[in-house]
Design a protein around this motif. Sequence first.
Motif, PDB file in Angstrom:
ATOM      1  N   ILE A 208       0.844  -1.194   0.000  1.00  0.00           N
ATOM      2  CA  ILE A 208       0.000   0.000   0.000  1.00  0.00           C
ATOM      3  C   ILE A 208       0.875   1.238   0.000  1.00  0.00           C
ATOM      4  CG2 ILE A 208      -1.799   1.266   1.249  1.00  0.00           C
ATOM      5  CD1 ILE A 208      -2.483  -1.438   2.633  1.00  0.00           C
ATOM      6  N   CYS A 209       0.576   2.141  -0.918  1.00  0.00           N
ATOM      7  CA  CYS A 209       1.232   3.434  -0.975  1.00  0.00           C
ATOM      8  C   CYS A 209       0.336   4.434  -0.243  1.00  0.00           C
ATOM      9  CB  CYS A 209       1.404   3.844  -2.436  1.00  0.00           C
ATOM     10  SG  CYS A 209       2.010   5.506  -2.714  1.00  0.00           S
ATOM     11  N   ALA A 210       0.917   5.290   0.566  1.00  0.00           N
ATOM     12  CA  ALA A 210       0.150   6.302   1.290  1.00  0.00           C
ATOM     13  C   ALA A 210       0.959   7.584   1.360  1.00  0.00           C
ATOM     14  CB  ALA A 210      -0.190   5.820   2.701  1.00  0.00           C
ATOM     15  N   VAL A 211       0.267   8.725   1.387  1.00  0.00           N
ATOM     16  CA  VAL A 211       0.958  10.013   1.392  1.00  0.00           C
ATOM     17  C   VAL A 211       0.464  10.908   2.514  1.00  0.00           C
ATOM     18  CG1 VAL A 211       1.353   9.924  -1.101  1.00  0.00           C
ATOM     19  CG2 VAL A 211      -0.665  11.105  -0.210  1.00  0.00           C
ATOM     20  N   ASN A 212       1.360  11.790   2.962  1.00  0.00           N
ATOM     21  CA  ASN A 212       0.983  12.893   3.841  1.00  0.00           C
ATOM     22  C   ASN A 212       0.710  14.097   2.924  1.00  0.00           C
ATOM     23  OD1 ASN A 212       3.384  11.472   5.719  1.00  0.00           O
ATOM     24  ND2 ASN A 212       1.496  12.058   6.780  1.00  0.00           N
ATOM     25  N   LEU A 213      -0.565  14.464   2.801  1.00  0.00           N
ATOM     26  CA  LEU A 213      -0.909  15.609   1.959  1.00  0.00           C
ATOM     27  C   LEU A 213      -0.507  16.898   2.660  1.00  0.00           C
ATOM     28  CD1 LEU A 213      -4.523  14.616   0.826  1.00  0.00           C
ATOM     29  CD2 LEU A 213      -2.374  14.225  -0.387  1.00  0.00           C
ATOM     30  N   HIS A 214      -0.070  17.885   1.856  1.00  0.00           N
ATOM     31  CA  HIS A 214       0.210  19.194   2.428  1.00  0.00           C
ATOM     32  C   HIS A 214      -1.053  19.724   3.104  1.00  0.00           C
ATOM     33  CE1 HIS A 214       4.248  19.829   1.239  1.00  0.00           C
ATOM     34  NE2 HIS A 214       4.018  19.875  -0.058  1.00  0.00           N
ATOM     35  N   GLY A 215      -0.886  20.216   4.314  1.00  0.00           N
ATOM     36  CA  GLY A 215      -2.021  20.792   5.032  1.00  0.00           C
ATOM     37  C   GLY A 215      -2.880  19.781   5.760  1.00  0.00           C
ATOM     38  N   ALA A 216      -2.545  18.491   5.632  1.00  0.00           N
ATOM     39  CA  ALA A 216      -3.347  17.462   6.305  1.00  0.00           C
ATOM     40  C   ALA A 216      -2.636  16.907   7.531  1.00  0.00           C
ATOM     41  CB  ALA A 216      -3.679  16.336   5.337  1.00  0.00           C
ATOM     42  N   GLY A 217      -1.625  17.618   7.991  1.00  0.00           N
ATOM     43  CA  GLY A 217      -0.908  17.171   9.174  1.00  0.00           C
ATOM     44  C   GLY A 217      -0.272  15.823   8.943  1.00  0.00           C
ATOM     45  N   ASN A 218      -0.423  14.969   9.942  1.00  0.00           N
ATOM     46  CA  ASN A 218       0.220  13.658   9.861  1.00  0.00           C
ATOM     47  C   ASN A 218      -0.672  12.591   9.282  1.00  0.00           C
ATOM     48  OD1 ASN A 218       2.216  15.006  11.183  1.00  0.00           O
ATOM     49  ND2 ASN A 218       1.858  14.054  13.165  1.00  0.00           N
ATOM     50  N   MET A 219      -1.885  12.918   8.910  1.00  0.00           N
ATOM     51  CA  MET A 219      -2.828  11.894   8.461  1.00  0.00           C
ATOM     52  C   MET A 219      -2.439  11.379   7.088  1.00  0.00           C
ATOM     53  SD  MET A 219      -6.473  13.277   9.839  1.00  0.00           S
ATOM     54  CE  MET A 219      -6.447  14.759   8.856  1.00  0.00           C
ATOM     55  N   LEU A 220      -2.646  10.089   6.882  1.00  0.00           N
ATOM     56  CA  LEU A 220      -2.296   9.444   5.621  1.00  0.00           C
ATOM     57  C   LEU A 220      -3.507   9.338   4.699  1.00  0.00           C
ATOM     58  CD1 LEU A 220      -0.033   6.471   6.813  1.00  0.00           C
ATOM     59  CD2 LEU A 220       0.676   8.668   5.851  1.00  0.00           C
ATOM     60  N   THR A 221      -3.238   9.512   3.398  1.00  0.00           N
ATOM     61  CA  THR A 221      -4.205   9.221   2.353  1.00  0.00           C
ATOM     62  C   THR A 221      -3.646   8.046   1.561  1.00  0.00           C
ATOM     63  OG1 THR A 221      -4.945  11.518   2.224  1.00  0.00           O
ATOM     64  CG2 THR A 221      -5.376  10.117   0.313  1.00  0.00           C
ATOM     65  N   PHE A 222      -4.477   7.029   1.350  1.00  0.00           N
ATOM     66  CA  PHE A 222      -3.991   5.749   0.854  1.00  0.00           C
ATOM     67  C   PHE A 222      -4.334   5.506  -0.612  1.00  0.00           C
ATOM     68  CE2 PHE A 222      -2.764   3.856   4.894  1.00  0.00           C
ATOM     69  CZ  PHE A 222      -3.469   4.616   5.812  1.00  0.00           C
ATOM     70  N   GLY A 223      -3.455   4.749  -1.268  1.00  0.00           N
ATOM     71  CA  GLY A 223      -3.794   4.140  -2.538  1.00  0.00           C
ATOM     72  C   GLY A 223      -4.586   2.871  -2.281  1.00  0.00           C
ATOM     73  N   GLY A 224      -5.049   2.274  -3.356  1.00  0.00           N
ATOM     74  CA  GLY A 224      -5.920   1.111  -3.232  1.00  0.00           C
ATOM     75  C   GLY A 224      -5.186  -0.204  -2.974  1.00  0.00           C
ATOM     76  N   GLY A 225      -3.865  -0.157  -3.004  1.00  0.00           N
ATOM     77  CA  GLY A 225      -3.093  -1.368  -2.718  1.00  0.00           C
ATOM     78  C   GLY A 225      -2.793  -2.189  -3.959  1.00  0.00           C
ATOM     79  N   THR A 226      -1.713  -2.930  -3.894  1.00  0.00           N
ATOM     80  CA  THR A 226      -1.326  -3.888  -4.939  1.00  0.00           C
ATOM     81  C   THR A 226      -1.180  -5.253  -4.292  1.00  0.00           C
ATOM     82  OG1 THR A 226      -0.133  -2.264  -6.281  1.00  0.00           O
ATOM     83  CG2 THR A 226       0.478  -4.575  -6.565  1.00  0.00           C
ATOM     84  N   ARG A 227      -1.988  -6.180  -4.764  1.00  0.00           N
ATOM     85  CA  ARG A 227      -1.936  -7.548  -4.206  1.00  0.00           C
ATOM     86  C   ARG A 227      -0.892  -8.341  -4.970  1.00  0.00           C
ATOM     87  NH1 ARG A 227      -5.320 -10.121  -0.897  1.00  0.00           N
ATOM     88  NH2 ARG A 227      -6.816  -8.422  -1.115  1.00  0.00           N
ATOM     89  N   LEU A 228       0.167  -8.730  -4.283  1.00  0.00           N
ATOM     90  CA  LEU A 228       1.280  -9.475  -4.885  1.00  0.00           C
ATOM     91  C   LEU A 228       1.255 -10.917  -4.438  1.00  0.00           C
ATOM     92  CD1 LEU A 228       4.052  -9.697  -6.358  1.00  0.00           C
ATOM     93  CD2 LEU A 228       5.111  -9.032  -4.193  1.00  0.00           C
ATOM     94  N   MET A 229       1.344 -11.815  -5.419  1.00  0.00           N
ATOM     95  CA  MET A 229       1.513 -13.234  -5.110  1.00  0.00           C
ATOM     96  C   MET A 229       2.787 -13.711  -5.789  1.00  0.00           C
ATOM     97  SD  MET A 229      -0.886 -16.530  -5.874  1.00  0.00           S
ATOM     98  CE  MET A 229      -2.151 -15.986  -4.742  1.00  0.00           C
ATOM     99  N   VAL A 230       3.683 -14.280  -5.021  1.00  0.00           N
ATOM    100  CA  VAL A 230       4.928 -14.828  -5.564  1.00  0.00           C
ATOM    101  C   VAL A 230       4.839 -16.342  -5.467  1.00  0.00           C
ATOM    102  CG1 VAL A 230       7.438 -14.886  -5.416  1.00  0.00           C
ATOM    103  CG2 VAL A 230       6.204 -12.788  -4.809  1.00  0.00           C
ATOM    104  N   LYS A 231       4.909 -16.980  -6.626  1.00  0.00           N
ATOM    105  CA  LYS A 231       4.773 -18.440  -6.672  1.00  0.00           C
ATOM    106  C   LYS A 231       6.145 -19.099  -6.631  1.00  0.00           C
ATOM    107  CE  LYS A 231       0.422 -18.537  -9.185  1.00  0.00           C
ATOM    108  NZ  LYS A 231      -0.287 -19.031 -10.399  1.00  0.00           N
ATOM    109  N   PRO A 232       6.218 -20.234  -5.918  1.00  0.00           N
ATOM    110  CA  PRO A 232       7.515 -20.937  -5.848  1.00  0.00           C
ATOM    111  C   PRO A 232       7.843 -21.598  -7.174  1.00  0.00           C
ATOM    112  CG  PRO A 232       5.840 -22.103  -4.597  1.00  0.00           C
ATOM    113  CD  PRO A 232       5.199 -20.835  -5.079  1.00  0.00           C
TER     114      PRO A 232
END
Lengths: 111, 110
Positions: free
Chosen positions: B86-110
């Motif tokens: 998950i990627c998340a950012v601290n927006l300018h003016g939003a203090g320490n709160m995070l705004t998130f991306g939707g995530g990337t589901r990774l599967m690594v197969k043996p």
Amino acid sequence: DTAVSQTPKYLVTQMGNDKSIKCEQNLGHDTMYWYKQDSKKFLKIMFSYNNKELIINETVPNRFSPKSPDKAHLNLHINSLELGDSAVYFCASSQGQGAYTFGSGTRLTVV
Amino acid sequence: KNEVEQSPQNLTAQEGEFITINCSYSVGISALHWLQQHPGGGIVSLFMLSSGKKKHGRLIATINIQEKHSSLHITASHPRDSAVYICAVNLHGAGNMLTFGGGTRLMVKP
């Protein structure tokens, strides 16, 4: 030594009930947060709190309220629970604008 | 449109492959975070960066502030890397709160 601990891990309750989720951090961080992760796994801020300021996401219903007895604790109270409140709730903390530490989450199911 | 967009949404790789996950944001930020969420739910902070590049073990994170873009690379991927990133950012003016991306589901197969 759990850095950010949440209890309970699972919570199943009926519509209309009032419930609380507790969060404690032993990192000495100055800011604590509550985040909600919906059924599509999308995370969204609910509250940010330090000893000076409570910031509330304007989309959060006023049935949700954070309570902080001291800087190491930020509990989440939810009144009149609704089906749509079912989600995973994460507590987190940070020192200033530093890296976050997350709790393990509380899975709330409203039936 | 979300302020933070990740690609791909899902990624399947073979063990040993080099993996790249991308994150783009549309607003001014003070910092960007990469997080990892394993099945079972816990979230771990991998990186916090505001410029340049950071490396930790097999993980590398880069950010280009001018292009509003960050990448997370995993070298010599392993099945234990399977998780949601998950990627998340601290927006300018939003203090320490995070705004998130939707995530990337990774599967690594043996």
